[in-house]
Design an enzyme around this catalytic site. Structure first.
Site, short mmCIF file in Angstrom:
data_model
loop_
_atom_site.label_atom_id
_atom_site.label_comp_id
_atom_site.label_asym_id
_atom_site.label_seq_id
_atom_site.Cartn_x
_atom_site.Cartn_y
_atom_site.Cartn_z
N HIS A 190 12.16 -46.23 53.19
CA HIS A 190 11.43 -46.21 54.48
C HIS A 190 12.26 -46.70 55.66
CE1 HIS A 190 7.08 -46.22 52.64
NE2 HIS A 190 7.85 -45.27 52.15
N CYS B 3 23.65 -65.30 50.65
CA CYS B 3 23.80 -66.71 51.00
C CYS B 3 22.83 -67.47 50.11
CB CYS B 3 23.59 -66.96 52.50
SG CYS B 3 21.92 -66.68 53.11
N GLY B 4 22.52 -68.72 50.42
CA GLY B 4 21.63 -69.47 49.54
C GLY B 4 20.27 -68.82 49.41
N THR B 5 19.69 -68.46 50.55
CA THR B 5 18.36 -67.85 50.56
C THR B 5 18.39 -66.34 50.77
OG1 THR B 5 18.28 -68.22 52.93
CG2 THR B 5 17.24 -69.91 51.54
N GLY B 6 19.50 -65.83 51.27
CA GLY B 6 19.57 -64.42 51.71
C GLY B 6 19.06 -64.25 53.13
N ASP C 175 28.40 -66.40 51.56
CA ASP C 175 28.87 -67.76 51.85
C ASP C 175 28.88 -68.52 50.52
OD1 ASP C 175 26.25 -68.56 51.29
OD2 ASP C 175 25.96 -69.64 53.18
C1 RB5 Z 1 24.05 -73.09 53.07
O1 RB5 Z 1 23.80 -74.36 52.54
C2 RB5 Z 1 22.76 -72.35 53.31
O2 RB5 Z 1 22.15 -72.84 54.46
C3 RB5 Z 1 23.01 -70.87 53.42
O3 RB5 Z 1 23.62 -70.41 52.26
C4 RB5 Z 1 21.79 -69.98 53.61
O4 RB5 Z 1 20.81 -70.22 52.66
C5 RB5 Z 1 21.27 -69.93 54.98
O5 RB5 Z 1 20.28 -69.21 55.27
#
Ligand code: RB5
Length: 151
Positions: free
Chosen positions: A98, A65-68, A8
């Site tokens: 594993h 994504c931002g956090t994965g 994303d």
């Molecule tokens: C988008 O702002 C963010 O919420 C998305 O990239 C992600 O980190 C969600 O888990």
């Protein structure tokens, strides 16, 4: 091995670094986007990579994504997908050894490109150990199929 890559907007910059790396190293991959930092919903992007794996078009996936986290949660709702959200090298390696993870999920706002690329490299080049681990992976599949017995 063919790799599905997707992100994303939060993972876009990191995904671009990973794509550059995969290209340089001659990996076979499909980049499912996103293709700009414009906001896009991570479940939509997870679906693109997961469906490519489900159809057999791709064998492994790298998603960001931002956090994965969000994108991995969405990915793990697809049958046959074992997506590991990792922020360290050891986990990226051992989720192959594993768990036979078929997707590595990374956070663009968590990881620098140096570490992330090392993690991609070890994830793509580590073989699943099988053996005693297979029983547990089979249990994950049983849960997914609603066949996990109550105790
Ligand atoms: C988008 O702002 C963010 O919420 C998305 O990239 C992600 O980190 C969600 O888990």
């Amino acid at each position: 091995m063919k790799i599905a890559v997707a992100s994303d907007h939060g993972g876009y910059e990191l995904k671009e670094e990973i794509v550059k790396y995969l290209k340089e190293k001659g990996y076979d991959f499909i980049d499912f986007g996103c293709f700009s930092p414009e906001s896009v919903d991570y479940p939509v992007m997870a679906a693109k990579a997961c469906r490519a794996i489900q159809k057999g078009e791709c064998d492994r996936g790298i998603i960001c994504c931002g956090t994965g986290l969000g994108i991995s949660m969405a990915a793990n709702k697809f049958k046959g997908i074992r997506a590991a959200a990792c922020s360290d090298y050891y986990s990226a390696k051992y989720t192959r050894l594993h768990n036979d993870a078929n997707i590595l999920s990374l956070g663009g706002r968590v990881l620098g490109p140096g570490l992330a690329i090392e993690m991609v490299e070890v994830f793509l080049n580590t073989e699943y150990l099988g053996g005693r681990h297979q029983r547990r992976v089979d249990m994950i599949t049983a849960i997914e199929n609603g066949e996990f017995p109550e105790d």
